[in-house]
Design a protein around this motif. Structure first.
Motif, short mmCIF file in Angstrom:
data_model
loop_
_atom_site.label_atom_id
_atom_site.label_comp_id
_atom_site.label_asym_id
_atom_site.label_seq_id
_atom_site.Cartn_x
_atom_site.Cartn_y
_atom_site.Cartn_z
N TYR A 15 63.48 34.01 18.08
CA TYR A 15 62.40 34.99 18.03
C TYR A 15 61.85 35.26 19.43
O TYR A 15 61.56 36.41 19.79
N PHE A 16 61.74 34.22 20.23
CA PHE A 16 61.27 34.37 21.61
C PHE A 16 62.23 35.29 22.38
O PHE A 16 61.80 36.25 23.03
N ILE A 17 63.52 35.00 22.30
CA ILE A 17 64.52 35.80 23.02
C ILE A 17 64.51 37.25 22.52
O ILE A 17 64.56 38.18 23.33
N LYS A 18 64.45 37.44 21.23
CA LYS A 18 64.44 38.80 20.66
C LYS A 18 63.26 39.60 21.22
O LYS A 18 63.41 40.76 21.62
N ASN A 19 62.10 38.98 21.29
CA ASN A 19 60.92 39.65 21.83
C ASN A 19 61.07 39.95 23.31
O ASN A 19 60.74 41.03 23.78
N VAL A 20 61.58 38.99 24.06
CA VAL A 20 61.73 39.16 25.51
C VAL A 20 62.78 40.24 25.81
O VAL A 20 62.60 41.06 26.71
N GLU A 21 63.87 40.26 25.05
CA GLU A 21 64.92 41.26 25.28
C GLU A 21 64.43 42.68 25.01
O GLU A 21 64.96 43.63 25.57
N SER A 22 63.40 42.82 24.19
CA SER A 22 62.90 44.15 23.84
C SER A 22 61.89 44.69 24.86
O SER A 22 61.46 45.83 24.76
N LEU A 23 61.52 43.87 25.84
CA LEU A 23 60.51 44.29 26.82
C LEU A 23 61.07 45.28 27.82
O LEU A 23 62.21 45.16 28.27
N SER A 24 60.24 46.21 28.20
CA SER A 24 60.59 47.14 29.27
C SER A 24 60.54 46.40 30.60
O SER A 24 59.62 45.62 30.86
N LYS A 25 61.53 46.63 31.43
CA LYS A 25 61.60 45.94 32.74
C LYS A 25 60.42 46.31 33.63
O LYS A 25 60.08 45.58 34.55
N GLU A 26 59.76 47.43 33.35
CA GLU A 26 58.62 47.86 34.18
C GLU A 26 57.38 46.99 33.97
O GLU A 26 56.49 47.01 34.80
N ILE A 27 57.32 46.26 32.88
CA ILE A 27 56.08 45.53 32.60
C ILE A 27 56.16 44.03 32.87
O ILE A 27 55.14 43.36 32.89
N VAL A 28 57.36 43.50 33.09
CA VAL A 28 57.50 42.04 33.17
C VAL A 28 56.83 41.41 34.39
O VAL A 28 56.53 40.23 34.39
N ASN A 29 56.58 42.20 35.42
CA ASN A 29 55.93 41.66 36.62
C ASN A 29 54.50 42.15 36.80
O ASN A 29 53.91 41.97 37.86
N VAL A 30 53.96 42.75 35.76
CA VAL A 30 52.57 43.21 35.80
C VAL A 30 51.68 42.04 35.39
O VAL A 30 51.97 41.33 34.41
N GLN A 31 50.59 41.86 36.12
CA GLN A 31 49.62 40.82 35.76
C GLN A 31 48.31 41.51 35.41
O GLN A 31 47.52 41.86 36.28
N PRO A 32 48.07 41.71 34.11
CA PRO A 32 46.84 42.41 33.71
C PRO A 32 45.60 41.58 34.01
O PRO A 32 45.65 40.35 34.10
N ASP A 33 44.48 42.27 34.16
CA ASP A 33 43.21 41.58 34.37
C ASP A 33 42.98 40.58 33.24
O ASP A 33 43.25 40.86 32.08
N GLY A 34 42.48 39.42 33.61
CA GLY A 34 42.18 38.40 32.63
C GLY A 34 43.33 37.43 32.36
O GLY A 34 43.16 36.48 31.60
N PHE A 35 44.49 37.69 32.94
CA PHE A 35 45.65 36.82 32.75
C PHE A 35 46.02 36.17 34.08
O PHE A 35 45.93 36.79 35.12
N ASN A 36 46.44 34.92 34.01
CA ASN A 36 46.78 34.17 35.22
C ASN A 36 48.19 34.40 35.72
O ASN A 36 48.52 34.04 36.84
N ASN A 37 49.05 34.95 34.86
CA ASN A 37 50.46 35.07 35.19
C ASN A 37 51.05 36.36 34.66
O ASN A 37 50.36 37.16 34.03
N THR A 38 52.33 36.55 34.93
CA THR A 38 53.07 37.71 34.45
C THR A 38 53.95 37.29 33.28
O THR A 38 54.17 36.09 33.04
#
Length: 156
Positions: A15-38
């Motif tokens: 399930y983890f891999i399925k979710n990660v594979e579905s992510l857009s490559k544009e968002i994986v290095n974004v660190q939104p406000d309130g989060f410590n990591n990407t």
């Protein structure tokens, strides 16, 4: 019970891999406000911690590069990265390879007592349960970050 732990590892990782594979490559290095990591950090962190807990990284296994501890270990963050970081695609391959190795752990090992209790856990099987909880927790973080990034239109 032993088969159940390994079945949960397979289901959770799948399930983890399925979710990660579905992510857009544009968002994986974004660190939104309130989060410590990407998201990329979370993926590498899940991989690294599972390797530590279940396979003894970095002392008993060398399947992952030693620098993953500095990149993805507890207390690390992307803001401190000074070297090349593996791509999400590479991390996904490593997650899949790791699942195969996790499935090869002998079931009787789950009953082994840890050399030193960890967070109140005394057996390897209890540590496997923590590994499952840890992975599910980080998947929730990834899902929350994805929703925030998509709703706010934050870009890298």
């Amino acid at each position: 019970m032993d088969k159940l732990v390994f079945k949960h590892l397979k289901i959770t990782r799948g399930y983890f891999i399925k979710n990660v594979e579905s992510l857009s490559k544009e968002i994986v290095n974004v660190q939104p406000d309130g989060f410590n990591n990407t998201i990329q950090w979370h993926i590498g962190h899940v991989l690294t911690v599972a390797e530590q807990f279940m396979l003894g990284f970095p002392h008993k296994t060398t399947y992952l590069p030693a620098n993953y501890i500095e990149l993805f270990g507890n207390g690390t963050k992307p803001a401190d990265w000074k070297e090349d970081v593996p791509t999400v695609d590479k991390l996904i391959i490593e997650l899949k390879d790791q699942l195969v190795r996790l499935q090869q752990i002998p079931a009787e090992r789950l009953n082994e007592t840890l050399e030193k209790p960890f967070m109140g856990l005394e057996t390897f099987g209890e540590l496997a349960g923590l590994t499952l909880m840890h992975e599910a927790n980080h998947l929730g973080q990834i899902q929350a970050m994805k929703r925030i990034i998509e709703q706010t239109g934050v870009k890298n």
